[in-house]
Design a protein around this motif. Structure first.
Motif, PDB file in Angstrom:
ATOM      1  N   GLU A  33       0.706  -0.945   0.105  1.00  0.00           N
ATOM      2  CA  GLU A  33      -0.207  -0.282   0.072  1.00  0.00           C
ATOM      3  C   GLU A  33       0.899   1.561  -0.176  1.00  0.00           C
ATOM      4  OE1 GLU A  33      -3.131   1.700   3.017  1.00  0.00           O
ATOM      5  OE2 GLU A  33      -4.032  -0.490   2.858  1.00  0.00           O
ATOM      6  N   TRP A  34       2.435   1.170   0.596  1.00  0.00           N
ATOM      7  CA  TRP A  34       2.897   2.707   0.862  1.00  0.00           C
ATOM      8  C   TRP A  34       3.692   2.560  -0.487  1.00  0.00           C
ATOM      9  CZ3 TRP A  34       8.514   0.645   0.157  1.00  0.00           C
ATOM     10  CH2 TRP A  34       7.586  -0.416   0.266  1.00  0.00           C
ATOM     11  N   CYS A  35       3.452   2.559  -1.256  1.00  0.00           N
ATOM     12  CA  CYS A  35       4.338   1.721  -2.467  1.00  0.00           C
ATOM     13  C   CYS A  35       3.983   2.687  -3.560  1.00  0.00           C
ATOM     14  CB  CYS A  35       5.094   0.339  -2.812  1.00  0.00           C
ATOM     15  SG  CYS A  35       5.567   0.447  -4.222  1.00  0.00           S
ATOM     16  N   GLY A  36       4.178   4.099  -3.652  1.00  0.00           N
ATOM     17  CA  GLY A  36       4.197   4.488  -4.630  1.00  0.00           C
ATOM     18  C   GLY A  36       3.816   4.164  -6.215  1.00  0.00           C
ATOM     19  N   PRO A  37       5.590   3.697  -6.822  1.00  0.00           N
ATOM     20  CA  PRO A  37       5.346   3.288  -7.489  1.00  0.00           C
ATOM     21  C   PRO A  37       4.123   1.703  -8.509  1.00  0.00           C
ATOM     22  CG  PRO A  37       7.400   3.158  -7.342  1.00  0.00           C
ATOM     23  CD  PRO A  37       6.476   3.865  -6.346  1.00  0.00           C
ATOM     24  N   CYS A  38       3.653   1.228  -7.004  1.00  0.00           N
ATOM     25  CA  CYS A  38       2.940   0.276  -7.213  1.00  0.00           C
ATOM     26  C   CYS A  38       1.548   0.455  -7.499  1.00  0.00           C
ATOM     27  CB  CYS A  38       2.877  -1.069  -5.726  1.00  0.00           C
ATOM     28  SG  CYS A  38       4.517  -1.371  -4.998  1.00  0.00           S
ATOM     29  N   GLN A  39       1.307   1.694  -7.023  1.00  0.00           N
ATOM     30  CA  GLN A  39       0.051   2.505  -7.461  1.00  0.00           C
ATOM     31  C   GLN A  39      -0.113   2.863  -8.456  1.00  0.00           C
ATOM     32  OE1 GLN A  39      -1.778   1.373  -4.933  1.00  0.00           O
ATOM     33  NE2 GLN A  39       0.325   0.247  -3.599  1.00  0.00           N
ATOM     34  N   ALA A  40       1.132   3.467  -8.382  1.00  0.00           N
ATOM     35  CA  ALA A  40       0.939   4.369 -10.294  1.00  0.00           C
ATOM     36  C   ALA A  40       0.314   2.176 -10.862  1.00  0.00           C
ATOM     37  CB  ALA A  40       2.018   4.410 -10.645  1.00  0.00           C
ATOM     38  N   PHE A  41       1.258   1.599 -10.964  1.00  0.00           N
ATOM     39  CA  PHE A  41       1.219   0.326 -12.179  1.00  0.00           C
ATOM     40  C   PHE A  41      -0.059   0.148 -11.523  1.00  0.00           C
ATOM     41  CE2 PHE A  41       1.300  -4.666 -12.547  1.00  0.00           C
ATOM     42  CZ  PHE A  41       1.534  -4.244 -14.348  1.00  0.00           C
ATOM     43  N   THR A  42      -0.829   0.015 -10.716  1.00  0.00           N
ATOM     44  CA  THR A  42      -2.243  -0.630 -10.320  1.00  0.00           C
ATOM     45  C   THR A  42      -3.153   0.077 -11.341  1.00  0.00           C
ATOM     46  OG1 THR A  42      -1.672  -1.076  -8.243  1.00  0.00           O
ATOM     47  CG2 THR A  42      -4.751  -0.441  -9.044  1.00  0.00           C
ATOM     48  N   ALA A  43      -2.643   0.990 -12.032  1.00  0.00           N
ATOM     49  CA  ALA A  43      -4.253   1.202 -13.243  1.00  0.00           C
ATOM     50  C   ALA A  43      -3.511   0.383 -14.736  1.00  0.00           C
ATOM     51  CB  ALA A  43      -4.201   2.679 -13.551  1.00  0.00           C
ATOM     52  N   VAL A  44      -2.430  -0.272 -14.842  1.00  0.00           N
ATOM     53  CA  VAL A  44      -2.149  -0.245 -16.064  1.00  0.00           C
ATOM     54  C   VAL A  44      -2.640  -1.871 -15.716  1.00  0.00           C
ATOM     55  CG1 VAL A  44      -0.353  -1.598 -17.093  1.00  0.00           C
ATOM     56  CG2 VAL A  44       0.345   0.943 -16.357  1.00  0.00           C
ATOM     57  N   PHE A  45      -2.305  -2.509 -14.504  1.00  0.00           N
ATOM     58  CA  PHE A  45      -3.184  -3.625 -14.276  1.00  0.00           C
ATOM     59  C   PHE A  45      -4.247  -3.582 -14.396  1.00  0.00           C
ATOM     60  CE2 PHE A  45      -3.802  -7.581 -11.274  1.00  0.00           C
ATOM     61  CZ  PHE A  45      -2.890  -8.175 -11.213  1.00  0.00           C
TER      62      PHE A  45
END
Length: 127
Positions: A33-45
């Motif tokens: 949850e705290w990972c900015g790049p992870c959250q950004a990739f969520t939309a692509v996913f």
């Protein structure tokens, strides 16, 4: 496209054990949850998930499910893992573009499940 309608499975040990029994392609987004790049990739996913009705898309929070994160030998997040026939056939640390993720899925579909199983069995018999 907007908000995703396709369900993304939130992985825990029980659900992970269920998907490892499946022959189809499973794409797992390992993140926190705290990972900015992870959250950004969520939309692509999520956008990519909408395009593949025959593929299971799952999300794994490495903070709430550390033992599963360890099972994937995660060194950094986000990490993408693709499984077929119960075996991990691809991992990638970092985000992927929608085109790259679609290409990985295309290649995963092309793999014959029987070959994956033979390879896994051969690896197990050598240990």
């Amino acid at each position: 496209m907007g908000v995703s309608d396709k369900e993304i499975v939130d992985l825990d040990i029980e659900k992970f054990n269920d998907i490892t029994k499946m022959d189809g392609v499973v794409v797992i987004h390992l993140s926190a949850e705290w990972c900015g790049p992870c959250q950004a990739f969520t939309a692509v996913f999520h956008e990519t998930a909408e395009q593949h009705d025959d593929v299971i898309f799952a999300s794994l929070d490495t903070d709430t499910q550390p033992e599963l994160g360890a099972a994937f030998n995660v060194k950094s997040i986000p990490t993408i893992a693709v499984m077929r026939g119960g075996a991990v056939i691809f991992t990638h640390e970092g985000s992927l573009s929608e085109n790259a993720l679609n290409d990985v899925i295309r290649q995963a579909r092309a793999i014959k499940v029987e070959e994956v199983r033979k390879s896994v069995q051969a690896g197990l018999s050598q240990s």
